[in-house]
Design an enzyme around this catalytic site. Structure first.
Site, short mmCIF file in Angstrom:
data_model
loop_
_atom_site.label_atom_id
_atom_site.label_comp_id
_atom_site.label_asym_id
_atom_site.label_seq_id
_atom_site.Cartn_x
_atom_site.Cartn_y
_atom_site.Cartn_z
N PRO A 164 -3.04 -35.26 18.87
CA PRO A 164 -2.13 -36.21 18.20
C PRO A 164 -2.92 -37.44 17.75
O PRO A 164 -3.74 -37.95 18.50
CB PRO A 164 -1.14 -36.60 19.30
CG PRO A 164 -1.38 -35.66 20.43
CD PRO A 164 -2.76 -35.11 20.29
N GLU A 165 -2.67 -37.87 16.54
CA GLU A 165 -3.31 -39.08 16.03
C GLU A 165 -2.22 -40.11 15.70
O GLU A 165 -1.06 -39.91 16.03
CB GLU A 165 -4.16 -38.75 14.80
CG GLU A 165 -5.30 -37.78 15.14
CD GLU A 165 -6.20 -37.50 13.95
OE1 GLU A 165 -6.26 -38.33 13.04
OE2 GLU A 165 -6.84 -36.44 13.95
#
Ligand SMILES: [Zn+2]
Length: 284
Positions: A2-3
């Site tokens: 996840p960014e």
């Protein structure tokens, strides 16, 4: 992993659900995810505390709470690591196998689940002090960005992952932003021209904004325990498993034709991470 966009979408989903919810019990199944906070200190700070708000900083979730009785405010720092997920689960639903931390909120449980335990849910805030500017914030300026890049000999793709340069950009969006800007990922950061820096600055913001807008259209709600259940995770939901990848220009598309010029997308390893790029569109 996840960014920034995934975390932002999660924060926007959870933020309205948490205020005024009080923690009635604290269960820690994996003490390592609290580190360096001890289980005892964690439980002591959170038991009886009430959620007030939630914001994002880089890839971190910052939960603010009012401590029990006359205790002061509490900041709880969350990070999803590689496989972490945070969600509210109806209390009657059995807990997932990899529930690392469970906060009892009455009718629902706040669950931090992590199959690989690389994420965090901690009272320790030191990681935040090292973060660079928010890419979508006013502190991230072309001039500041240019100055920071001029001091680095690292390939631009590797430099973009440096969280002291910029908070929240990771492997996926670094490749995507460089494609949008038409810049070769191998180019040393200090060799970027002023025009390239400006293009990249704009491309980073466009890429992230676009992904947040896209992710915000994905309905988030707990629906089961599968890897692709109703929770937003890398933008995937059941019934629409591939649409997220389709909006990525180069990431994880090695060998497939570039959507702009038809040349095969290439993969190369930089600093032990995969970089994807179009050798024709990214010659600069
Ligand atoms: Zn191309």
């Amino acid at each position: 992993m996840p960014e920034l966009p995934e975390v932002e979408v999660l924060v926007r989903h959870l933020a309205p659900l948490l205020p005024n919810r009080t923690i009635r019990a604290v269960r820690v199944h994996r003490a390592a995810v609290l580190a360096p906070t001890s289980t005892r200190a964690f439980a002591q700070a959170l038991l009886g505390a009430t959620f007030c708000g939630l914001v994002r900083r880089g890839k971190y979730l910052l939960f603010s709470l009012r401590g029990a009785k006359r205790a002061g405010p509490v900041i709880l720092v969350g990070h999803l690591g590689m496989t972490g997920r945070m969600y509210l689960l109806p209390a009657k639903v059995p807990l997932p196998r990899h529930a690392a931390v469970v906060l009892d909120l009455g009718r629902e449980h706040f669950v931090y689940e992590d199959a690989r335990y690389f994420g965090r849910l901690t009272l320790d805030t030191t990681a935040l002090s090292k973060l660079g500017p928010e890419p979508l914030g006013a502190d991230f300026t072309v001039a500041g960005f240019a100055e920071a890049l001029q001091r680095s000999r690292q390939p631009i793709k590797v430099k973009l992952l440096d969280q002291t340069l910029l908070a929240g950009v990771g492997n996926i969006y670094a490749s995507e932003a460089l494609f949008r800007a038409g810049i070769a990922p191998m180019l040393p950061a200090k060799r970027l021209t002023r025009a390239q820096v400006k293009r990249l600055w704009r491309a980073i913001r466009e890429t992230l904004r676009h992904s947040i807008a896209y992710g915000s259209t994905v309905p988030l709600s707990y629906a089961g325990q599968g890897a692709r259940d109703g929770l937003f995770y890398f933008g995937r939901t059941p019934g629409a498993p591939e649409f997220y990848e389709e909006r990525l220009w180069v990431y994880d598309r090695a060998g497939q034709p570039c959507a702009k010029c038809g040349t095969a997308i290439r993969r190369r390893v930089q600093a032990a991470r995969s970089t994807y790029y179009c050798p024709r569109c990214q010659r600069g």
